[in-house]
Design a protein around this motif. Structure first.
Motif, PDB file in Angstrom:
ATOM      1  N   UNK A 252       0.836  -1.204   0.000  1.00 46.30           N
ATOM      2  CA  UNK A 252       0.000   0.000   0.000  1.00 46.30           C
ATOM      3  C   UNK A 252       0.870   1.253   0.000  1.00 46.30           C
ATOM      4  N   UNK A 253       0.310   2.361  -0.445  1.00 47.97           N
ATOM      5  CA  UNK A 253       1.050   3.602  -0.467  1.00 47.97           C
ATOM      6  C   UNK A 253       0.909   4.397   0.819  1.00 47.97           C
ATOM      7  N   UNK A 254       1.752   5.414   0.945  1.00 48.08           N
ATOM      8  CA  UNK A 254       1.590   6.426   1.982  1.00 48.08           C
ATOM      9  C   UNK A 254       0.568   7.451   1.467  1.00 48.08           C
ATOM     10  N   UNK A 271       9.569   0.365   4.105  1.00 51.52           N
ATOM     11  CA  UNK A 271       8.427   0.002   4.935  1.00 51.52           C
ATOM     12  C   UNK A 271       7.200  -0.314   4.086  1.00 51.52           C
ATOM     13  N   UNK A 272       6.539  -1.402   4.409  1.00 57.99           N
ATOM     14  CA  UNK A 272       5.238  -1.716   3.835  1.00 57.99           C
ATOM     15  C   UNK A 272       4.189  -1.606   4.929  1.00 57.99           C
ATOM     16  N   UNK A 273       3.117  -0.879   4.665  1.00 57.06           N
ATOM     17  CA  UNK A 273       2.022  -0.768   5.629  1.00 57.06           C
ATOM     18  C   UNK A 273       1.119  -1.999   5.609  1.00 57.06           C
ATOM     19  N   UNK A 334      -4.780  10.735   8.522  1.00 59.26           N
ATOM     20  CA  UNK A 334      -5.003  11.746   9.561  1.00 59.26           C
ATOM     21  C   UNK A 334      -3.786  12.655   9.717  1.00 59.26           C
ATOM     22  N   UNK A 335      -4.016  13.810  10.284  1.00 59.02           N
ATOM     23  CA  UNK A 335      -2.948  14.794  10.476  1.00 59.02           C
ATOM     24  C   UNK A 335      -1.822  14.264  11.348  1.00 59.02           C
ATOM     25  N   UNK A 336      -2.138  13.359  12.282  1.00 60.16           N
ATOM     26  CA  UNK A 336      -1.121  12.840  13.190  1.00 60.16           C
ATOM     27  C   UNK A 336      -0.402  11.613  12.632  1.00 60.16           C
ATOM     28  N   UNK A 337      -0.690  11.240  11.362  1.00 63.76           N
ATOM     29  CA  UNK A 337      -0.013  10.099  10.762  1.00 63.76           C
ATOM     30  C   UNK A 337      -0.717   8.779  10.952  1.00 63.76           C
ATOM     31  N   UNK A 338      -1.910   8.782  11.522  1.00 67.52           N
ATOM     32  CA  UNK A 338      -2.678   7.547  11.667  1.00 67.52           C
ATOM     33  C   UNK A 338      -3.649   7.406  10.487  1.00 67.52           C
ATOM     34  N   UNK A 395     -14.116  -0.783   9.759  1.00 72.45           N
ATOM     35  CA  UNK A 395     -12.742  -0.426  10.102  1.00 72.45           C
ATOM     36  C   UNK A 395     -12.246  -1.432  11.133  1.00 72.45           C
ATOM     37  N   UNK A 396     -11.165  -2.150  10.799  1.00 71.98           N
ATOM     38  CA  UNK A 396     -10.705  -3.225  11.684  1.00 71.98           C
ATOM     39  C   UNK A 396      -9.684  -2.727  12.702  1.00 71.98           C
ATOM     40  N   UNK A 397      -9.219  -1.481  12.555  1.00 71.44           N
ATOM     41  CA  UNK A 397      -8.257  -0.951  13.507  1.00 71.44           C
ATOM     42  C   UNK A 397      -7.605   0.308  12.969  1.00 71.44           C
ATOM     43  N   UNK A 398      -6.668   0.832  13.715  1.00 64.43           N
ATOM     44  CA  UNK A 398      -5.964   2.055  13.345  1.00 64.43           C
ATOM     45  C   UNK A 398      -4.482   1.750  13.158  1.00 64.43           C
ATOM     46  N   UNK A 399      -3.927   2.261  12.042  1.00 60.90           N
ATOM     47  CA  UNK A 399      -2.505   2.101  11.775  1.00 60.90           C
ATOM     48  C   UNK A 399      -1.797   3.436  11.819  1.00 60.90           C
ATOM     49  N   UNK A 400      -0.483   3.404  11.753  1.00 57.60           N
ATOM     50  CA  UNK A 400       0.337   4.615  11.736  1.00 57.60           C
ATOM     51  C   UNK A 400       1.427   4.463  10.692  1.00 57.60           C
ATOM     52  N   UNK A 401       1.877   5.601  10.154  1.00 60.05           N
ATOM     53  CA  UNK A 401       2.808   5.541   9.029  1.00 60.05           C
ATOM     54  C   UNK A 401       4.211   5.108   9.435  1.00 60.05           C
ATOM     55  N   UNK A 402       4.471   4.914  10.712  1.00 61.57           N
ATOM     56  CA  UNK A 402       5.748   4.325  11.106  1.00 61.57           C
ATOM     57  C   UNK A 402       5.707   2.803  11.054  1.00 61.57           C
ATOM     58  N   UNK A 403       4.518   2.244  10.736  1.00 62.87           N
ATOM     59  CA  UNK A 403       4.379   0.799  10.607  1.00 62.87           C
ATOM     60  C   UNK A 403       4.415   0.042  11.914  1.00 62.87           C
ATOM     61  N   UNK A 404       4.335   0.745  13.045  1.00 59.62           N
ATOM     62  CA  UNK A 404       4.480   0.086  14.343  1.00 59.62           C
ATOM     63  C   UNK A 404       3.176  -0.484  14.883  1.00 59.62           C
ATOM     64  N   UNK A 405       2.028  -0.056  14.367  1.00 59.47           N
ATOM     65  CA  UNK A 405       0.734  -0.496  14.911  1.00 59.47           C
ATOM     66  C   UNK A 405       0.471  -1.950  14.544  1.00 59.47           C
TER      67      UNK A 405
END
Length: 714
Positions: A252-254, A271-273, A334-338, A395-405
């Protein structure tokens, strides 16, 4: 790595049809080595290069009033091309249009996204490109620039991509081993022979996929065979079959973070999301084959029958980042990267294509005029049969662009209906190349299409069905100024067909729009010589745009909403002197949306289309070491718009790739060693900004990457 070869279809029942004998004119192409047990030579789209896809006979590209590129398998090897998406590095007119690791390739040509359902050919026959198209058994990739009505009937303007299959060519014994960082390994073999009027060729490849994008490991394999029989002095029968399978998680893309473009230097390009523990790979399986009969008649007249079948099976799965429900934005993160995560699964997608093409071609003289004619009919049948997919909007959950979620447990999900499609088309076509005087040529073509399309959701609702007929003409005038220079002008039309979704909020639900006819005017000049070849062309493409015009209550009408106008200049240069060889291509493009009822897009540049592009390839044969060559590839692309209103853009970028090739000969064997470093300066940039599925996506340039290969002919 376990390899399972499934049962292949019975291709001897395939319809018969003609290979599209065709020629194109070169506008770009790399000067790269051509493997040979004799000499490694530097070639590009030189004066003798020919192409299948245009349909005007056996005319060299540099003497044809078309703009095109032909990339041979050896040229692709030298450039380190690993898949079809990588050809964007070699032609300034071809751009990325959502090219993600592990997914099918999408391109723009002259700024238009070409349709994977209608703008791709395999040995001149239509195929679906909604799959991973393997290059292991392909002799060349041909790219036609411009409207494609006379080649493809219904198709997006911009051009056509044609894959040329490897056929029997005498005794062949070749093998190769490729490695790319961090751990992709590919082994391939190419063997064949000819004797007593029978020729055969087998290609096999297996690859462990471990690309620089993490969480994207997979595997693929291919097995292909081609046979040719000379049944008599004027009769030749050719058959070929190909089985391929690829299993790999997609990337997926950013995206935008609220209103901001994220700093690419703070994004890890590896990184791959799609890195959730429940992520599944995308699986592409395909069986494809064709049968071609050529019968020589009196003089130079031929009858050719060419039939093909393609059977595709796909499992399309991804942990899909899409939108930001917390901020009520569904076209960006989202603005916070989620972002919101969805579980998308569409298993057992089936896409089947059958085609039968019959043609007659030859020459006749009428007074002082010589006509080179080709006439034929093509019947195509396409069916897409899908299953309900897992993606009910939860929506199954929330992710973040650092890939840590990490989302450990999925909620219970339901299924939603997919859409099945059925299409039948019959196309009659006539091409005529008229020679008059000593240097003039008049080229004309017409393709008339009868089209039947239907769609139905897998739950039995939202049925649509319609029929249309239309013609796509094309005309060109060429003048050979001297032995090396050609001047030409052309005009042609392309056609697309669209239908309004059969939904209750549409005022014209289920109704087809009038045929969307694009048109192109092109002027060009070319020079084809031994030391220098070049071409320059200018083009103007105008394409009607269909859009959903909706009011505040959500009631919509699908209608033609203005047009897309793409004007541009393409230039290509090939130069060879002493130890140096250069091949470069450039495009300057002014693409705009005109006369739209939507002020946010009217007069704007389309998303993900750069206004300027430069691709250059240089080879240096080291003096005193004639078997050693050093290679450099440079790619530059201008800024791309991210949003339709042009308020956000990604900056321009430049990438440099370097490589070396060494040819080692021992008796009757030849070894070709290659090594390369892509993105040698480790440049960080946003490579492309596709607006797909109603969402902004951003893909970064791949980081610095090593690759190496060894090819052997014996």
């Amino acid at each position: 790595m376990a390899i399972r070869f499934h049962a292949l279809p019975t291709f001897l029942r395939a319809p018969l049809a003609l290979a599209a004998g065709a020629t194109l004119a070169a506008t770009a192409g790399p000067v790269l080595a051509q493997d040979s047990t004799q000499t490694v030579t530097v070639t590009g789209n030189a004066a003798g290069t020919r192409s299948q896809v245009a349909g005007f006979g056996d005319v060299p590209l540099m003497r044809s009033p078309f703009a095109a590129t032909t990339l041979t398998s050896a040229q692709l090897q030298d450039a380190g091309v690993k898949g079809l998406a990588d050809i964007t590095r070699l032609d300034a007119s071809v751009g990325d249009a959502y090219n993600a690791e592990g997914y099918w390739s999408l391109f723009t040509i002259r700024g238009f996204v070409i349709d994977p359902r209608y703008n791709y050919r395999r040995d001149g026959l239509p195929i679906s490109a909604e799959t991973a198209l393997a290059l292991d058994n392909k002799q060349a990739v041909e790219v036609l620039h411009g409207t494609s009505g006379i080649q493809a009937g219904t198709s997006a303007p911009g051009g056509v991509v044609n894959l040329v299959v490897k056929r029997p060519a005498g005794r062949i014994r070749a093998a190769s081993l490729d490695w790319s960082e961090p751990g992709s390994v590919r082994a391939a073999a190419d063997i064949g022979d000819s004797s007593a009027g029978v020729g055969w060729r087998i290609n096999a490849a297996a690859e462990h996929l471990d690309p620089v994008v993490r969480s994207s490991r997979g595997e693929r394999h291919l097995l292909a065979a081609a046979v040719e029989w000379q049944l008599g002095a004027g009769t030749r029968l050719e058959a070929e079959v190909e089985h391929s399978r690829q299993s790999q998680p997609s990337q997926p893309g950013f995206s935008l973070l609220g209103t901001d473009l994220p700093d690419v230097h703070r994004i890890d390009p590896r990184l791959s999301l799609n890195n959730q523990p429940w992520s599944l790979p995308v699986v592409f399986g395909g069986n494809t084959g064709s049968l071609r009969l050529t019968q020589q008649l009196t003089g130079d007249w031929q009858l050719v029958a060419h039939g093909g079948r393609q059977r595709l099976r796909t499992d399309d799965r991804v942990a899909f980042p899409y939108g930001c429900g917390a901020e009520g934005r569904y076209d960006r993160y989202c603005s916070d990267g989620s972002f919101d995560y969805y579980d998308y699964r569409s298993d057992n997608e089936q896409r089947d294509t059958d085609v039968l093409d019959l043609r007659a071609r030859g020459s006749l003289a009428t007074g002082a005029l010589t006509h080179h004619l080709e006439a034929g009919v093509q019947r195509t049948r396409f069916d897409a049969r899908l299953q309900p997919r897992v993606d009910d909007g939860t929506v199954v959950g929330t992710g973040t662009i650092d890939g840590a979620s990490r989302i450990a447990t999925l909620p219970a999900l339901g299924t939603v209906a997919n859409t099945d499609r059925t299409e039948r088309s019959t196309q009659w076509h006539l091409h005529d190349r008229i020679e008059f005087g000593s240097s003039w040529g008049l080229w004309g073509g017409l393709r008339h299409t009868l089209l039947q399309r239907a769609s139905l959701r897998t739950d039995g609702t939202a049925a649509t069905s319609y029929e249309q007929s239309f013609s796509a003409p094309w005309l060109a005038l060429s003048h050979q100024l001297d032995r090396e220079h050609l001047l030409y002008a052309s005009w042609g039309q392309g056609v697309e067909s669209d239908v309004t979704p059969n939904r209750s909020n549409y005022t014209n639900a289920g109704q087809p729009l009038p045929a969307l006819k694009s048109r192109q005017v092109e002027l060009g000049i070319k020079r084809g010589g031994e030391q220098v070849d070049w071409s320059v062309d200018v083009f103007d493409i105008r394409r009607p745009v269909s859009a959903d015009l909706c009011d505040d209550n959500g009631n919509c009408t699908r209608a033609i909403d203005g047009r897309a106008v793409h004007r541009g200049v393409e230039a290509a240069l090939g130069w060879r002197r002493g130890a140096w060889s250069l091949r470069g291509s450039a495009q300057a493009l002014r693409a705009r949306r005109e006369d739209s009822a939507n002020p946010a897009v009217d007069g704007r540049q389309p998303t993900n289309v750069p206004a300027r592009t430069l691709k250059t390839q240089v080879i240096y044969q080291v003096p005193g070491l004639p078997d050693l060559a050093l290679l450099t590839l440079l790619s530059h692309e201008g800024p791309r718009k991210v949003l339709e209103d042009n308020s956000v853009a990604i900056p321009s970028w430049t990438r440099v790739d370097i490589g070396a090739r060494y040819v080692q000969r021992a008796g009757n064997s030849t070894l070709v060693w290659r090594a390369g470093l892509d993105n040698a300066a480790d440049r960080r940039a946003w490579r492309e900004s596709p607006f797909e599925f109603g969402h902004v996506y951003l893909y970064p340039l791949a980081p610095r990457t090593w690759h190496a290969s060894l090819s052997a002919e014996f």
